[in-house]
Design a protein around this motif. Structure first.
Motif, PDB file in Angstrom:
ATOM      1  N   PRO A   1       2.148  -4.241   4.357  1.00  9.56           N
ATOM      2  CA  PRO A   1       0.888  -4.357   5.103  1.00  9.56           C
ATOM      3  C   PRO A   1       1.073  -4.742   6.566  1.00  9.56           C
TER       4      PRO A   1
ATOM      5  N   ALA B   1       1.866  -1.516   8.297  1.00  4.41           N
ATOM      6  CA  ALA B   1       0.673  -0.668   8.392  1.00  4.41           C
ATOM      7  C   ALA B   1      -0.228  -1.108   9.543  1.00  4.41           C
ATOM      8  N   ALA B   2      -0.390  -2.426   9.692  1.00  5.22           N
ATOM      9  CA  ALA B   2      -1.318  -2.935  10.695  1.00  5.22           C
ATOM     10  C   ALA B   2      -0.744  -2.908  12.104  1.00  5.22           C
TER      11      ALA B   2
ATOM     12  N   GLU C   1      -0.443   1.432  12.400  1.00  3.78           N
ATOM     13  CA  GLU C   1      -1.869   1.353  12.775  1.00  3.78           C
ATOM     14  C   GLU C   1      -2.705   2.313  11.948  1.00  3.78           C
ATOM     15  N   ARG C   2      -2.414   2.286  10.633  1.00  5.31           N
ATOM     16  CA  ARG C   2      -3.150   3.132   9.695  1.00  5.31           C
ATOM     17  C   ARG C   2      -3.539   2.313   8.481  1.00  5.31           C
ATOM     18  N   THR C   3      -4.598   2.735   7.831  1.00 10.60           N
ATOM     19  CA  THR C   3      -5.039   2.072   6.611  1.00 10.60           C
ATOM     20  C   THR C   3      -4.328   2.690   5.421  1.00 10.60           C
ATOM     21  N   CYS C   4      -3.783   1.846   4.561  1.00 10.51           N
ATOM     22  CA  CYS C   4      -3.057   2.310   3.385  1.00 10.51           C
ATOM     23  C   CYS C   4      -3.914   2.167   2.132  1.00 10.51           C
ATOM     24  N   VAL C   5      -3.605   2.977   1.142  1.00 12.90           N
ATOM     25  CA  VAL C   5      -4.257   2.868  -0.166  1.00 12.90           C
ATOM     26  C   VAL C   5      -3.576   1.751  -0.943  1.00 12.90           C
TER      27      VAL C   5
ATOM     28  N   GLY D   1       0.833  -1.197   0.000  1.00 10.52           N
ATOM     29  CA  GLY D   1       0.000   0.000   0.000  1.00 10.52           C
ATOM     30  C   GLY D   1       0.865   1.244   0.000  1.00 10.52           C
TER      31      GLY D   1
ATOM     32  N   LEU E   1       1.098   5.382   1.779  1.00 10.27           N
ATOM     33  CA  LEU E   1       0.601   6.442   2.648  1.00 10.27           C
ATOM     34  C   LEU E   1       1.051   7.778   2.078  1.00 10.27           C
TER      35      LEU E   1
END
Length: 514
Positions: free
Chosen positions: A225, A228-229, A233-237, A194, A196
């Motif tokens: 990923p 990110a998780a 702790e953010r959601t990626c595109v 992903g 950010l």
């Protein structure tokens, strides 16, 4: 006392929930995995300067280690360059131990408890990795494992056992079974990277950052990923599908494009992996230096270029885009890491091993004389092979941990790059440790699989090499190697710790495994 549930039991429980078809093979593979980790641990006990080992007594077929508390460890003789599952058990006084984690707990030396947990994780993860290797009935639908190794990731993902000499060869604390199946290279996943968005004004950029990873005034930083998780702790595109390489955090894009080195703040083997601002800032200068060095190797070496690097001034949010080694392979040629030679079927020829050894030493010693010590371990050093498996040229990747001698560079009329910090040293011991510890005690030893085979390859390769002081040090002295177990048992001591291994050119029979 040793407490249950162990890492082995935890992985079995998780595996039963997510991939029950692998459970019988995992269980059957645990004794071999214990032996593989115990072999690496026993090698460390035999050859590293561990302060609680006060004496070593070598017999005709066995080794006794006297401990500071009066106890004695008994086991087989240990070839410092051997790989595989050679040591199935050792004795601590009268107690037999076939489990490295239990052995470490019983030793009760400083920091043993934490290291024992890592050893248990290494055993369980290695058994899981082996369970999923070469069993097409368990591969997910659409998995491309039947390919011929022509793509970047295929040879790298066939290296199942990890580091050939580190007891933590498969230690992945913080990774669940589902995480390992989803992200570890030996499980052959496709990982969806992903991005950010970060304002460009808040980023440090080196090299050319591609338009594909820009949006208005923002940079789009590729993110793994798992990172990110679990860390950001953010959601990626969603961005691009990719295939993890040997380092796990570096991935090959699905279209054979650049390799993406991601920040992955997890402890893998020994170190917490991230990307420092220092590495980002230095990448352009190192790439420029590499071009100058390559021109002086008579076409025997290529160094992959870092195309662009960026960080949001955080080691947890950064990425490097690096050229694929495949661009340096011609028609009919293959390029694969030296660490993959034993699993490729191409590393069991003494003639090929001698040719690779001469090629690697020619290049490594030439660059060392010029003023650059490569960290040429089996993951960073790749070999270009002809159709019949003959080593032709080398490819080196990842300049993030080389060592540079300004004095040696100037001696050869090369302007040192504008760098300071850990990469820069004129200390001959540090320079030789960097090259010989990674190349001879690492890449070449792993490819050879034993001290006698490595010694034969060196004996065949060394004649004809330019007689430099560095070559004399290699021929006449012990071989430096990182003291990997001492480092794990010395968390209060930063940086690398070293040991000296017997020179394989004069390796005594008493140092070989029996």
């Amino acid at each position: 006392m040793y407490q249950y549930p162990t890492a082995e039991a935890r992985i079995a429980e998780e595996l039963a929930a997510v991939r029950p078809g692998l459970l019988p093979r995992y269980t059957a593979g645990l004794p071999g995995a214990r032996a593989a980790v115990l072999t690496r641990l026993w090698r460390a006990f035999a050859h590293e300067p561990l302060p609680w080992i006060t004496g070593r007594v070598r017999g005709a077929h066995a080794l006794a280690l006297r401990l500071a508390d009066g106890r004695t460890l008994h086991g087989p003789l240990a070839d410092p360059y051997a790989t595989g599952d050679r040591v199935t058990a050792v004795r601590l006084d009268r107690d037999r131990h076939d489990d490295p984690a239990r052995l470490m707990t019983a030793l009760a030396v400083p920091h043993a408890a934490a290291f024992a947990a890592e050893l248990g994780d290494s055993v369980a993860s290695l058994a899981l990795s082996r369970a999923d290797a070469d069993h097409p009935d368990e591969w997910p639908a659409g998995d491309a494992r039947a390919d011929d190794g022509s793509r970047d990731w295929e040879w790298e993902q066939r290296v199942v056992d990890g580091h050939p000499f580190h007891p933590n060869c498969r230690s992945r604390p913080g990774f669940s079974v589902a995480d390992q199946l989803a992200y570890a290279p030996e499980h052959r996943p496709v990982v969806e990277l992903g991005t950010l968005a970060v304002p460009a004004a808040e980023c440090l950029v080196s090299g050319d950052w591609p338009d594909e990873l820009r949006s208005g005034g923002d940079l789009l930083l590729p993110v793994h990923p798992w990172q990110a998780a679990h860390v950001l702790e953010r959601t990626c595109v969603p961005w691009r599908p990719a295939h993890p390489l040997m380092s796990l955090r570096t991935l090959a894009l699905d279209d054979d494009g650049p390799h993406v080195k991601t920040a992955l703040s997890a402890r893998l083997t020994s170190s917490v992996r991230d990307i420092s601002a220092y590495s980002v800032e230095a990448s352009a200068a190192l790439t420029a230096l590499a071009s100058d060095l390559v021109a002086r190797t008579d076409g025997l070496l290529h160094i992959t270029r870092t195309l662009g690097a960026a960080t949001a001034h955080s080691p947890d949010l950064a990425a490097l885009l690096r050229e694929s080694p495949r661009v340096y392979a011609g028609p009919g040629e293959r390029v694969l890491p030296v660490a993959a030679l034993p699993v490729s079927g191409l590393g069991d020829s003494p003639a090929r091993l001698a040719r690779l050894t001469r090629l690697a030493l020619t290049v490594g010693l030439r660059l060392l004389d010029l003023g650059v010590a490569l960290e040429a371990h089996g993951q960073n050093l790749l070999v270009v092979l002809s159709a019949d498996g003959t080593p032709l040229r080398l490819v080196y990747r990842d300049l993030a941990d080389i060592r540079i001698s300004p004095a040696r560079l100037r001696r050869h009329g090369i302007t040192p790059p504008p760098l300071t910090g850990r990469l820069v040293t004129d200390d001959e011991t540090a320079l030789r440790r960097k090259l010989f510890g990674s190349l001879v005690a690492g890449a070449l030893a792993g490819a050879a699989g034993s001290g006698p085979a490595l010694g034969a390859a060196l004996a065949a390769a060394l004649p004809g090499l330019p007689r430099t002081p560095d070559l004399a040090a290699l021929r006449e002295g012990p071989v430096p190697a990182k003291a990997l177990t001492l480092m794990r048992l010395s968390p209060e001591t930063p940086g690398d710790l070293w040991t000296a291994l017997p020179n394989p050119l004069v390796l005594e029979p008493g140092t070989r495994d029996q």
